[in-house]
Scaffold this motif. Structure first.
Motif, mmCIF file in Angstrom:
data_model
loop_
_atom_site.group_PDB
_atom_site.id
_atom_site.type_symbol
_atom_site.label_atom_id
_atom_site.label_comp_id
_atom_site.label_asym_id
_atom_site.label_seq_id
_atom_site.Cartn_x
_atom_site.Cartn_y
_atom_site.Cartn_z
ATOM 1 N N ASP A 12 0.829 -1.209 0.000
ATOM 2 C CA ASP A 12 0.000 0.000 0.000
ATOM 3 C C ASP A 12 0.862 1.258 0.000
ATOM 4 O O ASP A 12 0.599 2.211 -0.741
ATOM 5 C CB ASP A 12 -0.953 0.020 1.191
ATOM 6 N N ALA A 13 1.898 1.279 0.847
ATOM 7 C CA ALA A 13 2.802 2.437 0.898
ATOM 8 C C ALA A 13 3.541 2.591 -0.433
ATOM 9 O O ALA A 13 3.706 3.704 -0.936
ATOM 10 C CB ALA A 13 3.797 2.273 2.042
ATOM 11 N N PHE A 14 3.954 1.458 -1.011
ATOM 12 C CA PHE A 14 4.653 1.497 -2.292
ATOM 13 C C PHE A 14 3.766 2.089 -3.384
ATOM 14 O O PHE A 14 4.180 2.990 -4.112
ATOM 15 C CB PHE A 14 5.110 0.089 -2.687
ATOM 16 N N PHE A 15 2.530 1.600 -3.510
ATOM 17 C CA PHE A 15 1.652 2.088 -4.565
ATOM 18 C C PHE A 15 1.272 3.555 -4.357
ATOM 19 O O PHE A 15 1.162 4.308 -5.322
ATOM 20 C CB PHE A 15 0.405 1.219 -4.694
ATOM 21 N N ALA A 16 1.103 3.977 -3.113
ATOM 22 C CA ALA A 16 0.810 5.388 -2.845
ATOM 23 C C ALA A 16 1.981 6.259 -3.282
ATOM 24 O O ALA A 16 1.792 7.330 -3.865
ATOM 25 C CB ALA A 16 0.514 5.585 -1.363
ATOM 26 N N TRP A 17 3.194 5.795 -3.029
ATOM 27 C CA TRP A 17 4.400 6.523 -3.443
ATOM 28 C C TRP A 17 4.564 6.468 -4.961
ATOM 29 O O TRP A 17 4.840 7.474 -5.597
ATOM 30 C CB TRP A 17 5.614 5.923 -2.730
ATOM 31 N N GLN A 18 4.391 5.272 -5.557
ATOM 32 C CA GLN A 18 4.578 5.085 -6.997
ATOM 33 C C GLN A 18 3.647 5.986 -7.792
ATOM 34 O O GLN A 18 4.008 6.489 -8.855
ATOM 35 C CB GLN A 18 4.334 3.616 -7.374
ATOM 36 N N ASP A 19 2.466 6.221 -7.263
ATOM 37 C CA ASP A 19 1.469 7.043 -7.947
ATOM 38 C C ASP A 19 1.966 8.476 -8.194
ATOM 39 O O ASP A 19 1.480 9.146 -9.090
ATOM 40 C CB ASP A 19 0.176 7.062 -7.122
ATOM 41 N N ARG A 20 2.939 8.915 -7.420
ATOM 42 C CA ARG A 20 3.477 10.276 -7.556
ATOM 43 C C ARG A 20 4.800 10.322 -8.325
ATOM 44 O O ARG A 20 5.404 11.385 -8.440
ATOM 45 C CB ARG A 20 3.681 10.887 -6.164
ATOM 46 N N GLN A 21 5.255 9.188 -8.857
ATOM 47 C CA GLN A 21 6.551 9.128 -9.541
ATOM 48 C C GLN A 21 6.369 9.146 -11.054
ATOM 49 O O GLN A 21 5.367 8.661 -11.576
ATOM 50 C CB GLN A 21 7.312 7.853 -9.150
ATOM 51 N N GLN A 22 7.369 9.678 -11.749
ATOM 52 C CA GLN A 22 7.336 9.665 -13.211
ATOM 53 C C GLN A 22 7.815 8.327 -13.762
ATOM 54 O O GLN A 22 7.329 7.868 -14.787
ATOM 55 C CB GLN A 22 8.202 10.788 -13.772
#
Length: 195
Positions: A12-22
């Motif tokens: 969950d933390a990974f996907f929340a972070w990934q959502d803001r990455q290029q």
């Protein structure tokens, strides 16, 4: 003063972070790993051909293809992004991973060949819902097919030649290699073959 070790991330933390990455990342051992960028045109051509063929063949079946922008969870907390796949589960439009992956495919490249065919293979085999793993060779019309037998054990076969067809009886479809390699020009003497 002792330095505090960084805690592994949850999915969950990974996907929340990934959502803001290029860039795209995978989650390995609880930490994000940036994926290689800049695939050769042949890799892109084969991936698009595969996704197009899957979309056409799966229409109306309840299963859908997915691209490398989606993901699969191999081990608990480990996220991988195959080049293509088939999801036969109930798709949440806001989710980031396949609900019930039945097939994953990797188009091989020199920089990721060993990772794909060794480390990722072992991980993909651990996915209970998965029936088929494809390793597509870009230098020749050759695909290594890992599929489960009647007892759910993994078996490997090779499909070769532009006249050959990958049979996927569990999904009720077949993939002609002529379609996967449409528009691909093979090197006169391939430097890598036999996945």
């Amino acid at each position: 003063m002792a330095q505090r070790a960084e805690q592994p991330w949850t999915t969950d933390a990974f996907f929340a972070w990934q959502d803001r990455q290029q860039d795209r990342y995978e989650l390995v051992d609880g930490f994000p790993i940036r994926m290689m960028a800049g695939a050769r045109n042949v890799h892109d051509t084969i991936t698009i051909n595969l996704l197009s063929e899957l979309r056409m063949k799966l229409r109306g079946s309840g299963c859908v293809p997915f691209s490398g922008d989606s993901s699969v969870e191999t081990y608990p907390g480990r996220i991988r992004r195959p080049d293509a796949g088939i999801d036969c589960g109930r798709r949440d439009p806001n989710a980031y991973k396949a609900a019930e992956p039945r097939l994953v495919a990797e188009v091989l490249s020199p920089s990721t060949r060993d990772l794909d065919t060794l480390e990722k293979l072992a991980e993909y085999k651990s996915i209970a819902s998965l029936d088929t793993i494809l390793f597509v060779e870009p230098n020749a019309a050759q695909v290594a097919v890992w599929s489960r037998d009647a007892e759910r054990a993994w078996e490997r076969s090779f499909v070769e030649g532009l006249d050959a067809v990958i049979e996927l009886p569990g999904l009720g479809i077949a993939l002609p290699l002529s379609e996967l390699y449409d528009g691909v020009t093979f090197p006169a003497s391939p430097t890598m073959r036999a996945v």
